[in-house]
Write an enzyme that holds these catalytic residues in place. Structure first.
Site, short mmCIF file in Angstrom:
data_model
loop_
_atom_site.label_atom_id
_atom_site.label_comp_id
_atom_site.label_asym_id
_atom_site.label_seq_id
_atom_site.Cartn_x
_atom_site.Cartn_y
_atom_site.Cartn_z
N HIS A 173 -90.09 -17.06 43.43
CA HIS A 173 -90.95 -15.59 43.59
C HIS A 173 -90.01 -14.41 43.11
O HIS A 173 -90.37 -13.36 43.59
CB HIS A 173 -91.50 -15.31 45.08
CG HIS A 173 -92.68 -16.22 45.42
ND1 HIS A 173 -92.45 -17.55 45.64
CD2 HIS A 173 -93.97 -16.08 45.16
CE1 HIS A 173 -93.68 -18.24 45.97
NE2 HIS A 173 -94.54 -17.34 45.68
N GLU B 149 -104.39 -21.00 36.50
CA GLU B 149 -103.72 -20.34 35.52
C GLU B 149 -103.76 -20.79 34.12
O GLU B 149 -103.95 -19.91 33.04
CB GLU B 149 -102.23 -20.03 35.75
CG GLU B 149 -101.89 -19.13 37.06
CD GLU B 149 -101.83 -19.91 38.36
OE1 GLU B 149 -102.05 -21.04 38.42
OE2 GLU B 149 -101.58 -19.22 39.56
C1 LIG Z 1 -99.31 -21.57 40.69
C2 LIG Z 1 -99.37 -20.61 41.72
N1 LIG Z 1 -100.49 -19.60 41.65
C3 LIG Z 1 -100.40 -18.62 42.61
C4 LIG Z 1 -99.71 -18.58 43.58
C5 LIG Z 1 -99.73 -17.60 44.79
N2 LIG Z 1 -100.46 -17.82 45.71
C6 LIG Z 1 -99.66 -18.30 46.93
S1 LIG Z 1 -100.51 -18.78 48.13
C7 LIG Z 1 -101.93 -18.72 47.22
C8 LIG Z 1 -103.29 -19.14 48.07
C9 LIG Z 1 -103.27 -20.38 48.20
O1 LIG Z 1 -104.46 -20.88 48.73
P1 LIG Z 1 -104.45 -22.22 49.36
O2 LIG Z 1 -104.23 -23.36 48.41
O3 LIG Z 1 -106.11 -22.36 49.93
O4 LIG Z 1 -103.64 -22.28 50.62
P2 LIG Z 1 -103.64 -21.19 51.97
O5 LIG Z 1 -102.83 -20.20 51.63
O6 LIG Z 1 -105.03 -21.10 52.43
O7 LIG Z 1 -103.05 -22.06 53.11
C10 LIG Z 1 -101.69 -17.94 45.96
C11 LIG Z 1 -102.62 -17.87 45.15
C12 LIG Z 1 -98.71 -19.60 43.68
N3 LIG Z 1 -97.61 -19.30 44.79
N4 LIG Z 1 -98.47 -20.46 42.82
#
Ligand SMILES: Cc1ncc(C[n+]2csc(CCOP(=O)(O)OP(=O)(O)O)c2C)c(N)n1
Ligand SMILES: Cc1ncc(C[n+]2csc(CCOP(=O)(O)OP(=O)(O)O)c2C)c(N)n1
Ligand SMILES: [Mg+2]
Ligand SMILES: [Mg+2]
Lengths: 335, 345, 335, 345
Positions: free
Chosen positions: D131, D62
């Site tokens: 959230h 971000e």
């Molecule tokens: C700082 C932040 N940005 C965006 C999100 C929204 N979000 C939650 S899970 C996710 C994807 C995470 O991907 P990854 O780190 O690969 O973990 P996975 O879900 O694949 O286990 C996002 C974008 C968040 N929770 N926190």
């Protein structure tokens, strides 16, 4: 480092338990969320049912959790992610209190205040967070405390390949390397960050390739296999306990469910999951253990039955537990 | 040794030293807290006494080391982390407000995070828009942090020891212009007698700096000293202002505000933070909610930075940060104010 | 890539100008800040005099600014740091308006609202920030805009070795590599981040070593030499203009003054600056240019005179300019 | 095509599409804004129309991509950046409030940054403490950002087009529980008739949602719909509430608040953000500052999340987020309130 027989069986049992936990949760989560019980016109209501809110399940990713936690003691720290159940279970967090928390019950780990993404178990030094990348800094802190106190404890931060692009990743790895902290950074590369594939998010092939930027060892575990994870992490944990500093590990894993339950997965190739199902690490491990004479069919049955019973009991406990009284919301901001 | 006077910076570093001696779990992390002694002198002399393991210079990685403070606290230590200027909160706010401030609550009280974050606030020396803010409104708005804003050396020591011993996260904000630094003009009222022995000042107790019957000036931090000067000028014109130094925003001593305004019937809030959606609004609202027991004699008056970034140039900065003359003028206006008739339905 | 004669002379002249600018500023900055003009008991008052507030000077770091900006056009973007004068001067920001800004005058680049750390000159696509690490993301954005529009413009982010440990560094390099942006990331390694030396801050020897974490070229310029900088950056700029993506460059440089004016430099070995003075890149370049027949003693004199005159005029302009009226503080929050 | 009804999510994505067609400088960056169409549907269908160059999925960075929006805007483009949940502001606040919000001011108006940040706010579906927040109080407190918080599809489209065309940074905050998503319960009043052609709604104009003579309910976003239901219940008991939907917090329509409260003599602020040091305080303070022209008939009343993190469990969350019945109860209490006698000095 090869796992002992006890470790092999423990990993197998925990994988079975995690899988059954996640599959049970997937079912329970849908209770009350579909028509006709919800607002007219909706296909699904995230806020209804006994388990409302977002739900991120880790079915498929069990090898990472068990391959790491097989090396850990209660006093070692684990910080998990928004997808935390497999880590929590492998770390020994009590299933009943954890499930009660996910049901929002007073008997839960956080008296219902935290929920699925916020499981805190100080007795097992487990915590997690709904913020991507947020697991790494506090793991550095736990490792720092251990080092300051001369304890041979380690701290593990789990995170996804998507999280490897957050600033917190960078700052934490640099701190850990500078201060030679007993920390292990374990990246679950399940290829997806919600809908964004790794190649649109990570500018190098493996997150482990980023270890060079900190002067720490980087290890890529190429398969979703608990034994490979066990081996890579064993070395990292041993180094950390010896005071030789941190390690970055990436494990290629995969998720069977959507990013969260209710995800239509429009971004995912149609047959990806079908293909991945064929690679299921649980039957693969069972086959191998049997082939190696570590597991008999009878033992397998007993393990599965035991694991399922624990999960069923935890869900029953959660269901039967009372909700907190509304005014309890005002408590616990400060101790 | 009665009469020993310390600057606020000296009082703060003494409090640190005494608590670090008392409790081996206390340690400090931050940029330039070691040999430099903290950019504003808050950690002066500590590395010499306690060594680099307990007074740790960090890289410029605020998310990293403040997050590390959380993890170390969860593991039983009592870390202090210095955020050099509060203005930098934007690079590390997630660890502060989503984790440090919430983990206790989300764990149902099972996780204790005795972390103190110290940080410098305030302007007046032309350091411009990214180095002059107060911003306590932001931290008081989000739940889970105690917010401490001392105005003088005596309070600074007592409140800091209280903060370090508190089992909850505390944000401790010192205004640069009252630290008594040898390189920045300061209000001399902030240098006070300070007992040598450790002592604590409980949170949530405003201090009546000056009694008065005509209007209440609610204020804090450096602005306390401006209010005192203003009150002296007002007294010459026959206006007796009561001055309240809030000392902590979370917890907030609402009763002290209500009691004083009930007595004087007039409220002026004088603040160096941005005017809108912050401290001045909160204080005004608390009074507005209690008009059943408070008979206001004049409209409420607020002073703060008028919702503009802090400008660099001296005449501009002096204009947007409330000064003694702004307080005097606002107080006089308040004395002349009248509330509308009717309204007793 | 070797610099043309014009480029060599330009670099030399700009270095002279920057040095004289910073030395002049160091003197002017002290006006009114010492007893007896200030509060009794103080040794120095940061808020007094014609130039109040913090003052970060870049004397010694001229080679970085000129070696980079020699390759840039007005329409290329430069984002500088809290120590911005050398970048601004090399990028062609008008000296008079810049100096007036630093004096807080109405005729300044920002009408006196920005000050020394906040110099904005849209005509030369120059900006800077007082927040460490904050230069990198907007440089990515300028590069992205150029790419989207099919322009062959580049964007340069300058930052210190201390800034290389901020999350913003990581996120920006990843974005730039992923999106193959025409960006050049130039780290000024002057060894110090205020009082913290590089080895206590950066876990690898060179910030350029971090390029591997992004799959982009990383170049370490080992000496504080404008010609070495020119060469490394020339290649990076050419690659960027050809659409071949970003480069990370670290230049070993040094600062002659304290972190800010008034810094007692308790952290700095006593003779460090003395030693560094012997390595002064300006006389070194002059000697080399003379040796190579590019510069005569007469030309040198003319260059120095010209540069000094420009600086003196800018300071005179700044001094003579009016302050903004207090109520102007309320303008310009929004356009 | 009179009578065409859109959900708020549909109205938003339509506004994006129309502005992207109109101006090639407009593009969108964010996590899952492409094929996914935005987690809350705000960018649905756009990648199909405009391709991945103009609807860019970003890594989870971000600070990186919001900072990039600043640089692209300074270079003449008009970027939109989606911060998936406002709760994540802590990882990127520095770029937002120290740069995006201040560069125009610090440059004396010479730098224009036409950036729109869209973000999801609000709770009510048990997504817990990280959230479910609103946090507009934080963004309205720091200067330099326009803050837009629509409550329905009609306003959402007009305000978004206004935001995209504005040459200043705008933070555009949509509540998840009024987007009309097929997977989250929502207030049906938020789905409205929406003209097909582009139109704008000027910032700084509150909307009188319902006229009434007895008390003024100042509110915004999803809470508008709760207030409407509450007002209907109150009407059955003979209490006529006037409801003001603020629509934008910066600029804030102070005159609309003052005019309404001058008429009714009673003020209830109903908000889903944290109670302390935020919106409710600001609205109360504005009235408190104008007691010379407003004769209050009852103490001011505020509803908001009572300074605790948002708890996960349903009974807890429903308790801390003001609900229809809380509004009804607070309104009745306000009707019974009396201001203290005396006070006309
Ligand atoms: C700082 C932040 N940005 C965006 C999100 C929204 N979000 C939650 S899970 C996710 C994807 C995470 O991907 P990854 O780190 O690969 O973990 P996975 O879900 O694949 O286990 C996002 C974008 C968040 N929770 N926190
Ligand atoms: C985010 C942030 N943290 C801390 C600071 C305070 N600070 C200003 S300059 C500086 C040191 C910067 O070091 P470096 O990046 O090496 O640049 P140099 O000063 O050496 O040019 C620090 C810590 C800041 N301005 N911003
Ligand atoms: Mg992933
Ligand atoms: Mg440096």
């Amino acid at each position: 480092m090869s796992p002992s027989k006890a470790q092999l069986l423990w990993m197998y049992e925990k994988m079975v338990e995690i899988r059954y936990y996640e599959e049970t949760m997937a079912k329970v989560y849908m209770e009350g969320k579909l028509p006709p019980h919800i607002q007219k016109g909706l296909a699904f209501d995230i806020g209804s049912g006994p388990v409302p809110g977002e739900m991120h399940l880790a079915a498929g990713q069990e090898p990472v959790a068990v391959g790491v936690c097989a090396h850990l003691r209660d006093e070692d720290t684990v910080v998990g992610t928004h997808r935390p159940h497999h880590f929590a279970i492998a770390k020994g967090v009590p299933l009943d209190k954890m499930t009660a928390e996910i049901f929002g019950k007073k008997t839960g780990l956080g008296k219902g205040k935290g929920g699925h993404m916020h499981l805190f178990d100080p007795a097992h030094n487990f915590s997690c967070s709904g913020i991507v990348g947020a697991s790494l800094p506090p793991a550095c802190g736990a490792a720092l405390a251990a080092k300051k106190r001369g304890q041979d404890r380690v701290a593990v931060a789990f995170f996804g390949e998507g999280a490897a692009n957050q600033g917190a990743f960078h700052e934490s790895l640099n701190l850990a390397a500078l201060w030679q902290l007993p920390a292990i950074f374990v990246c679950e590369d399940n290829h997806w960050a919600i809908s964004v594939p790794k190649e649109k998010a990570v500018s190098v092939a493996s997150v482990a390739d980023r270890a060079c930027a900190y002067g720490m060892p980087g290890v890529c575990v190429p398969e979703n296999d608990p034994l490979q994870v066990f081996e890579a992490v064993g070395e990292a944990v041993a180094r950390a306990r010896r005071g030789e500093g941190p390690t970055l590990i990436e494990v290629k894993t995969f998720r069977y469910f959507g990013h969260f339950q209710g995800d239509a997965e429009v971004y995912r190739p149609k047959d990806e999951v079908k293909h991945l199902r064929a690679l299921d690490p649980i039957p693969k491990l069972a086959a191998r253990l049997k082939q190696d004479g570590v597991l008999t069919a009878q033992e397998e049955e007993a393990i599965v039955a035991r694991a399922r019973q624990r999960v069923d009991e935890a869900f029953a406990f959660a269901r039967q537990s009372p909700y907190p009284a509304p005014q309890e919301a005002l408590e616990d901001v400060f101790v | 040794m009665a009469g020993r006077r310390l600057t606020m910076a000296e009082a703060i570093s003494e409090a640190f030293a005494q608590e670090m001696e008392r409790d081996p779990n206390v340690f400090i992390m931050g940029e330039d807290v070691g040999v430099y002694g903290g950019i504003f002198g808050a950690t002066k002399g500590l590395i010499e006494k306690f060594g680099p393991e307990r007074v740790m210079d960090t890289p410029i990685s605020e998310t990293g080391f403040i997050g590390a403070a959380i993890g170390a606290a969860a593991a039983g230590m009592r870390p202090v982390a210095e955020l050099m200027f509060v203005d930098f909160f934007g690079v590390c706010m997630d660890q502060i407000y989503n984790h440090l401030a919430k983990n206790t609550y989300m764990s149902g009280g099972n996780v204790r995070l005795p972390v103190v974050i110290t940080t410098a606030i305030g302007g007046g020396y032309n350091d411009a828009a990214q180095h002059s803010q107060c911003l306590y409104g932001v931290f008081a708005h989000v739940p889970g942090l105690k917010v401490v804003v001392p105005s003088n050396a005596y309070d600074a020591k007592g409140l800091l020891i209280e903060a370090i011993r508190d089992d909850n996260p505390v944000l401790y904000m010192f205004h640069k212009g009252i630290m008594g630094l040898p390189w920045m003009a300061y209000f001399e009222g902030s240098t006070t007698e300070v007992p040598e022995e450790p002592y604590t000042i409980p949170f949530g107790q405003a201090r009546v700096v000056r009694e008065g019957k005509d209007l209440t000036i609610v204020t804090l931090s450096q602005m306390v000293h401006k209010a005192v000067i203003a009150a002296e000028m007002l007294a010459k014109e026959g206006i007796e202002a009561e001055i309240l130094d809030l000392r902590t925003l979370v917890p907030l001593d609402r009763e002290a505000v209500l009691a004083s305004v009930a007595k004087t019937g007039r409220l002026l809030v004088a603040d160096e933070d941005y005017l809108g959606f912050g401290l001045t609004g909160e204080i005004a609202a608390i009074v507005g909610e209690h008009l059943d027991r408070i008979a206001l004699r004049a409209p409420i008056k607020r002073l703060g930075v008028p919702n503009v970034p802090i400008p660099y140039s001296r005449p501009l900065e002096q204009f947007v940060i409330p000064q003694v003359e702004h307080i005097v003028a606002a107080a006089k206006e308040t004395m002349q104010g009248r509330v509308a008739a009717g309204g007793r339905a």
